[in-house]
Design an enzyme around this catalytic site. Structure first.
Site, PDB file in Angstrom:
ATOM      1  N   GLY A   8       0.825  -1.215   0.000  1.00 58.53           N
ATOM      2  CA  GLY A   8       0.000   0.000   0.000  1.00 58.53           C
ATOM      3  C   GLY A   8       0.851   1.253   0.000  1.00 58.53           C
ATOM      4  O   GLY A   8       0.997   1.896   1.037  1.00 58.53           O
ATOM      5  N   PRO A   9       1.414   1.613  -1.174  1.00 55.07           N
ATOM      6  CA  PRO A   9       2.286   2.802  -1.218  1.00 55.07           C
ATOM      7  C   PRO A   9       1.492   4.097  -1.342  1.00 55.07           C
ATOM      8  O   PRO A   9       1.647   4.847  -2.297  1.00 55.07           O
ATOM      9  CB  PRO A   9       3.158   2.541  -2.447  1.00 55.07           C
ATOM     10  CG  PRO A   9       2.312   1.680  -3.327  1.00 55.07           C
ATOM     11  CD  PRO A   9       1.368   0.907  -2.459  1.00 55.07           C
ATOM     12  N   GLY A  10       0.614   4.357  -0.356  1.00 57.89           N
ATOM     13  CA  GLY A  10      -0.126   5.619  -0.308  1.00 57.89           C
ATOM     14  C   GLY A  10       0.666   6.633   0.499  1.00 57.89           C
ATOM     15  O   GLY A  10       1.900   6.613   0.504  1.00 57.89           O
ATOM     16  N   ALA A  11      -0.048   7.514   1.223  1.00 64.51           N
ATOM     17  CA  ALA A  11       0.645   8.589   1.951  1.00 64.51           C
ATOM     18  C   ALA A  11       1.668   8.022   2.936  1.00 64.51           C
ATOM     19  O   ALA A  11       2.844   8.415   2.935  1.00 64.51           O
ATOM     20  CB  ALA A  11      -0.384   9.445   2.688  1.00 64.51           C
ATOM     21  N   GLY A  13       2.606   4.624   3.314  1.00 68.79           N
ATOM     22  CA  GLY A  13       3.444   3.589   2.715  1.00 68.79           C
ATOM     23  C   GLY A  13       4.563   4.183   1.866  1.00 68.79           C
ATOM     24  O   GLY A  13       5.720   3.760   1.969  1.00 68.79           O
ATOM     25  N   ASN A  97      -4.641   3.252  11.383  1.00 63.50           N
ATOM     26  CA  ASN A  97      -5.355   3.905  12.479  1.00 63.50           C
ATOM     27  C   ASN A  97      -6.234   2.915  13.228  1.00 63.50           C
ATOM     28  O   ASN A  97      -6.493   1.810  12.767  1.00 63.50           O
ATOM     29  CB  ASN A  97      -6.216   5.049  11.934  1.00 63.50           C
ATOM     30  CG  ASN A  97      -5.461   6.376  11.991  1.00 63.50           C
ATOM     31  OD1 ASN A  97      -4.560   6.539  12.810  1.00 63.50           O
ATOM     32  ND2 ASN A  97      -5.836   7.298  11.124  1.00 63.50           N
ATOM     33  N   LYS A 174      -4.529   8.240  20.641  1.00 63.59           N
ATOM     34  CA  LYS A 174      -4.635   8.602  19.223  1.00 63.59           C
ATOM     35  C   LYS A 174      -6.088   8.457  18.756  1.00 63.59           C
ATOM     36  O   LYS A 174      -6.605   9.293  18.010  1.00 63.59           O
ATOM     37  CB  LYS A 174      -3.705   7.693  18.403  1.00 63.59           C
ATOM     38  CG  LYS A 174      -3.753   7.898  16.888  1.00 63.59           C
ATOM     39  CD  LYS A 174      -2.907   9.056  16.448  1.00 63.59           C
ATOM     40  CE  LYS A 174      -3.194   9.560  15.043  1.00 63.59           C
ATOM     41  NZ  LYS A 174      -2.802   8.659  13.973  1.00 63.59           N
ATOM     42  N   SER A 243      -8.569  13.358   7.860  1.00 66.10           N
ATOM     43  CA  SER A 243      -8.591  12.471   6.688  1.00 66.10           C
ATOM     44  C   SER A 243      -9.978  11.875   6.437  1.00 66.10           C
ATOM     45  O   SER A 243     -10.348  11.626   5.290  1.00 66.10           O
ATOM     46  CB  SER A 243      -7.527  11.371   6.814  1.00 66.10           C
ATOM     47  OG  SER A 243      -7.820  10.518   7.884  1.00 66.10           O
ATOM     48  N   GLU A 255     -12.855   5.335   6.744  1.00 67.18           N
ATOM     49  CA  GLU A 255     -12.374   4.496   7.859  1.00 67.18           C
ATOM     50  C   GLU A 255     -13.269   4.726   9.079  1.00 67.18           C
ATOM     51  O   GLU A 255     -12.779   4.857  10.207  1.00 67.18           O
ATOM     52  CB  GLU A 255     -10.911   4.847   8.201  1.00 67.18           C
ATOM     53  CG  GLU A 255      -9.888   4.178   7.313  1.00 67.18           C
ATOM     54  CD  GLU A 255      -8.452   4.365   7.806  1.00 67.18           C
ATOM     55  OE1 GLU A 255      -8.097   5.490   8.220  1.00 67.18           O
ATOM     56  OE2 GLU A 255      -7.699   3.381   7.781  1.00 67.18           O
TER      57      GLU A 255
HETATM   58  N1  LIG Z   1      -1.973   9.933   5.973  1.00 67.55           N
HETATM   59  C1  LIG Z   1      -1.829  10.260   7.234  1.00 67.55           C
HETATM   60  O1  LIG Z   1      -1.517  11.408   7.593  1.00 67.55           O
HETATM   61  C2  LIG Z   1      -2.013   9.219   8.330  1.00 67.55           C
HETATM   62  C3  LIG Z   1      -1.608   9.565   9.645  1.00 67.55           C
HETATM   63  C4  LIG Z   1      -1.775   8.615  10.645  1.00 67.55           C
HETATM   64  C5  LIG Z   1      -2.339   7.384  10.353  1.00 67.55           C
HETATM   65  N2  LIG Z   1      -2.720   7.084   9.074  1.00 67.55           N
HETATM   66  C6  LIG Z   1      -3.289   5.751   8.816  1.00 67.55           C
HETATM   67  O2  LIG Z   1      -2.381   5.008   8.014  1.00 67.55           O
HETATM   68  C7  LIG Z   1      -3.105   4.087   7.182  1.00 67.55           C
HETATM   69  C8  LIG Z   1      -2.722   4.364   5.723  1.00 67.55           C
HETATM   70  O3  LIG Z   1      -3.228   5.662   5.398  1.00 67.55           O
HETATM   71  P1  LIG Z   1      -2.781   6.486   4.111  1.00 67.55           P
HETATM   72  O4  LIG Z   1      -3.132   7.897   4.396  1.00 67.55           O
HETATM   73  O5  LIG Z   1      -1.384   6.159   3.726  1.00 67.55           O
HETATM   74  O6  LIG Z   1      -3.806   5.880   3.024  1.00 67.55           O
HETATM   75  P2  LIG Z   1      -3.737   6.036   1.437  1.00 67.55           P
HETATM   76  O7  LIG Z   1      -2.946   7.227   1.052  1.00 67.55           O
HETATM   77  O8  LIG Z   1      -5.134   5.912   0.957  1.00 67.55           O
HETATM   78  O9  LIG Z   1      -2.911   4.741   0.985  1.00 67.55           O
HETATM   79  C9  LIG Z   1      -3.415   3.455   1.032  1.00 67.55           C
HETATM   80  C10 LIG Z   1      -2.700   2.675  -0.049  1.00 67.55           C
HETATM   81  O10 LIG Z   1      -3.114   1.305   0.001  1.00 67.55           O
HETATM   82  C11 LIG Z   1      -3.203   0.877  -1.337  1.00 67.55           C
HETATM   83  N3  LIG Z   1      -3.953  -0.370  -1.451  1.00 67.55           N
HETATM   84  C12 LIG Z   1      -5.275  -0.609  -1.255  1.00 67.55           C
HETATM   85  N4  LIG Z   1      -5.560  -1.888  -1.505  1.00 67.55           N
HETATM   86  C13 LIG Z   1      -4.391  -2.469  -1.881  1.00 67.55           C
HETATM   87  C14 LIG Z   1      -4.023  -3.768  -2.304  1.00 67.55           C
HETATM   88  N5  LIG Z   1      -4.934  -4.752  -2.416  1.00 67.55           N
HETATM   89  N6  LIG Z   1      -2.735  -4.021  -2.619  1.00 67.55           N
HETATM   90  C15 LIG Z   1      -1.816  -3.057  -2.558  1.00 67.55           C
HETATM   91  N7  LIG Z   1      -2.086  -1.787  -2.160  1.00 67.55           N
HETATM   92  C16 LIG Z   1      -3.362  -1.507  -1.850  1.00 67.55           C
HETATM   93  C17 LIG Z   1      -3.844   2.035  -2.047  1.00 67.55           C
HETATM   94  O11 LIG Z   1      -3.711   1.859  -3.431  1.00 67.55           O
HETATM   95  P3  LIG Z   1      -4.359   2.830  -4.561  1.00 67.55           P
HETATM   96  O12 LIG Z   1      -3.223   3.730  -4.947  1.00 67.55           O
HETATM   97  O13 LIG Z   1      -4.790   1.908  -5.640  1.00 67.55           O
HETATM   98  O14 LIG Z   1      -5.490   3.573  -3.902  1.00 67.55           O
HETATM   99  C18 LIG Z   1      -2.999   3.163  -1.469  1.00 67.55           C
HETATM  100  O15 LIG Z   1      -1.782   3.285  -2.185  1.00 67.55           O
HETATM  101  C19 LIG Z   1      -4.591   4.349   7.462  1.00 67.55           C
HETATM  102  O16 LIG Z   1      -5.080   3.453   8.446  1.00 67.55           O
HETATM  103  C20 LIG Z   1      -4.593   5.768   8.031  1.00 67.55           C
HETATM  104  O17 LIG Z   1      -5.695   6.042   8.869  1.00 67.55           O
HETATM  105  C21 LIG Z   1      -2.567   7.970   8.059  1.00 67.55           C
END
Ligand SMILES: NC(=O)c1ccc[n+]([C@@H]2O[C@H](COP(=O)([O-])OP(=O)(O)OC[C@H]3O[C@@H](n4cnc5c(N)ncnc54)[C@H](OP(=O)(O)O)[C@@H]3O)[C@@H](O)[C@H]2O)c1
Length: 291
Positions: A8-11, A13, A97, A174, A243, A255
């Site tokens: 999951g290379p999102g924010a 990852g 989270n 948190k 978020s 979420e």
């Molecule tokens: N961002 C923040 O500031 C933050 C802070 C604290 C905690 N968190 C927590 O951290 C966790 C991740 O959040 P995020 O913000 O990084 O989310 P995000 O940006 O939406 O990234 C999630 C990633 O997972 C990928 N994904 C989904 N299904 C998949 C699969 N089957 N195989 C491979 N990759 C897959 C998505 O792919 P696609 O590119 O196809 O969508 C996306 O790249 C969440 O629980 C969030 O609540 C986030």
């Protein structure tokens, strides 16, 4: 140095993958949507990395560490990778989270191999592989063998990989912050709205409810936690949105269960009433259905 797969290379990852690659670890991205390059705009400048990418679990192989960085509701998607990535010595860290990291992966990962991680890194995905990191923060794991091994991975990065002897309390602190985001989501206002007394009172009520459930779950939360939560909201950049709010506006899945439903579910288990959460969840679900 470790062999690490980031699912999951999102924010989050993309940020940890780029920083771990720069620190010398062997990093591979497990992506649903292919990403050619990671570009992380961080407080101290731009970091770029181009780790190899797997888009099909069939080509994956066992690694030392799996870092699951999908959203909490994408368990089935993450699970599809785990069979291929887990070998005899693999550990799996869940960077998500909520407070149910272990429960979410029960049956998928042996409990002694699973590291639940609380993420305090405000980061936004601005494009495929492109992330703005607002602050280098902490990744907190429990203070056991696996948790300590996880924290060490980040030794040569600007992130604070740490452990806590009372992870449950860290997680509920948190959650007390996150679970209140639903109020601003419902009124469609950024953090600045917390400066209005009526909004602050709603946040306070939600935080009190969450704290009461957290205490019943064994978290050591101070009586003034709800005041701290309101102060946290008031201290954020006034124009920033949480978020959950951003996801609702963008029409993405929410979420909601990991951040708010859990308070109601665990409250029921302990006989702790959570009427404010119940009410707001129903209303936000209605909004989400309309979009
Ligand atoms: N961002 C923040 O500031 C933050 C802070 C604290 C905690 N968190 C927590 O951290 C966790 C991740 O959040 P995020 O913000 O990084 O989310 P995000 O940006 O939406 O990234 C999630 C990633 O997972 C990928 N994904 C989904 N299904 C998949 C699969 N089957 N195989 C491979 N990759 C897959 C998505 O792919 P696609 O590119 O196809 O969508 C996306 O790249 C969440 O629980 C969030 O609540 C986030």
């Amino acid at each position: 140095m470790s062999d690490i797969a980031v699912v999951g290379p999102g924010a989050i990852g993309a940020t940890v993958a780029a920083l771990l690659a720069h620190a010398g670890h062997t990093v591979t991205l497990c992506a649903r949507t292919p990403v050619a390059r990671l570009v992380i705009d961080a407080p101290d400048g731009r970091i770029e990395a181009a780790p190899p990418v797997w888009t099909d679990p069939a080509v994956a192989r066992p690694v030392d560490w799996v870092l699951v960085c999908t959203k909490a509701y994408d368990i089935a998607g993450a699970a599809a990778w785990l069979t291929a990535l887990i070998g005899p010595a693999t550990r799996v860290a869940v960077l998500q989270n909520g407070v149910e990291h272990r429960a979410r992966f029960a049956g998928l990962v042996a409990p002694e191999r699973l590291v639940p991680v609380i993420v305090d890194i405000p980061a936004e995905r601005v494009g495929p592989g492109q992330v703005t990191v607002h602050r280098y923060g902490a990744l907190t794991a429990p203070d056991d063998d696996a948790g300590r091994a996880f924290a060490v991975l980040f030794a040569d990065t600007p992130l604070d990989g740490r452990t806590s002897a009372d992870w449950t309390t860290v997680a509920w602190r948190k959650l007390a912050i996150n679970s209140c985001g639903i109020a601003l989501t419902l009124i469609d206002r950024p953090f600045g709205a917390a400066r209005q007394p009526g909004v602050a009172a709603a946040l306070h009520t939600l935080a009190e409810e969450c704290a009461a459930v957290g205490r019943a779950e064994g978290a050591d939360l101070p009586p003034g936690l709800a005041d701290e939560v309101v102060a946290y909201y008031r201290a954020q950049a006034p124009g920033l949105r949480n978020s959950l709010h951003n996801d609702l506006r963008a029409g993405r899945p929410l979420e909601l269960d990991a951040r708010d439903g859990v308070v109601v579910r665990m409250g029921e288990r302990h006989g702790v009433p959570t009427p404010a959460h119940r009410l707001l969840i129903g209303l936000v679900e209605a909004l989400a259905t309309e979009r």
